[in-house]
Design an enzyme around this catalytic site. Sequence first.
Site, PDB file in Angstrom:
ATOM      1  CG  ASP A 139      25.877 -27.901-127.588  1.00  0.00           C
ATOM      2  OD1 ASP A 139      26.548 -26.859-127.612  1.00  0.00           O
ATOM      3  OD2 ASP A 139      25.043 -28.196-128.453  1.00  0.00           O
TER       4      ASP A 139
ATOM      5  CG  ASP B  38      27.908 -20.910-130.669  1.00  0.00           C
ATOM      6  OD1 ASP B  38      27.751 -21.805-129.822  1.00  0.00           O
ATOM      7  OD2 ASP B  38      27.948 -21.138-131.884  1.00  0.00           O
TER       8      ASP B  38
END
Length: 528
Positions: free
Chosen positions: A92, A332
């Site tokens: 992530d 993102d």
Amino acid sequence: MQLLALGVVSTVLLSGHLVNGEVESLENYVHLSFDKLRGSRYETATKGGKPSARLRKRADGYEEIEIINEQNFYSVELEIGTPSQNVTVLLDTGSSDLWVSGPENPYCMPVSGTQDDFNPLSWITRSTLVSGSATATSSGSSGIATMDCSEYGVFNSSRSSTFRSNNTGFQISYGDQTFASGTWGTDTLNLGDANVTGFSFAVANRSNSTVGVFGIGLPGLESTYTGATASSDNSYQYQNFPMKLKAQGTINHVAYSLFLDEPEAHSGSILFGAVDHSKYSGQLYTIPLLNPYQNRGVQNPIEFDVTVQGVGISQSGSTKTITTTKFPALLDSGTTLTYMPYQLTELIAARIGARYSSNLGFYVMPCPADNDNTQLLYDFGGFQISANLSNYILGSSSSSNVCYLGIIPLSDSNAIFGDNFLINAYVVYDLENYEVSMAQARFNATQSQIEVINGSVPSAVKAPSYSATWSTVQSITSGGGAFTSGAAGSTTTATSTTSKTSQHKAAGDKLAPTSIFVLVAWAFSFVV
């Protein structure tokens, strides 16, 4: 916020699964390939595909619309400790800590039956820290066993001769009440041929997620520093995975390149400490990261916010400017869709014939033809990234030819550029210089052209408007000549080849339903 009324969010998760064990660690860089899996849950996700909406005709003359909250998952299998223990985690870029599940987690017990009403991974798709305090453990109530974590591995620190506990507590929670808590420690970590010794991570003895998280974001997002602990005497930053790679000489610069590949591709890649020139076309341009939290005493950027200096559209061979109003956008990789200020979303929708449905929470439109070549154009200060409109379309299997736009309106001036934008760009994240370098992604390259990063991104140049970054909130207005065909001073367009503490992210974190069912008239024809 407007986002809270939308009722459904389709999200992406940057996490990773090894492709046939394909992890490379060569001189001064580490190359990791990961499978791209899509599904409503990691446990049932499959390779490939795009987000979609499913429509079914009902016997009572109504149409049932099911918008599936499908996510992309990229999982990584780590080897930790001596002897090594295999643990699957989710890579992530929107968080900065590695934590793995321990064997004492009361939620992690084999159970029978299905878990269709529970999405244990929805929280990391938005990666927003709510609190670093002990109250995080109150999420999930009683801790009754609800998950089988054995399939993805747990780390038993007592069975590793090289594990050293820091005797300090780990706490993290996220916007949908998912959490993890445990203890910090150090051990040996192996990722393919990459070996890291004395690596800091947390062992979660209590969590309501089936798998851990491998965060590789900026150090300002580390849970030892952010949230309620940031102002205390105990707050600190440490060397997370990209930083540790440099500290031990594996890479020369704390940076990595992300290539998600085309939407239907089954795999993508991340390159630590290097750039692959075969993965992009045109010039690689560098822009600075924004620091929206500077007025709160935050010295350096903590997430990947950049300035968008204009948006345009290309249709039938001509381009037009939608806006030249500057606004900040968060790059993102933990989000599937794109979120934009409401005024801008309205302007885009008007150009493509889409209308907002308050019942569905999406813009609806006639499905584009298969040969539709409409593109959205984004200016980042003298260079542009183009994105095929088809990447933003959530199709349906209905004969009514109804499609949905994967751009969600926000009530503030911020934007979140998720996976349906990032698949179009080759992005180099420079965590040392607080910069991002981007170029148009190029697919189907037959041979890599990897160059190590030493101090600055090789072959990258500063964008012409590098210093002209967003600073104040402005209402989005239409017009301008940055994209209009033949306009003086038009910018260069590449050819398309196909936080944790952030308020504008936190609102979306509360939304992660597996699906939403809406009944609309069978005669539904874009009148919403």
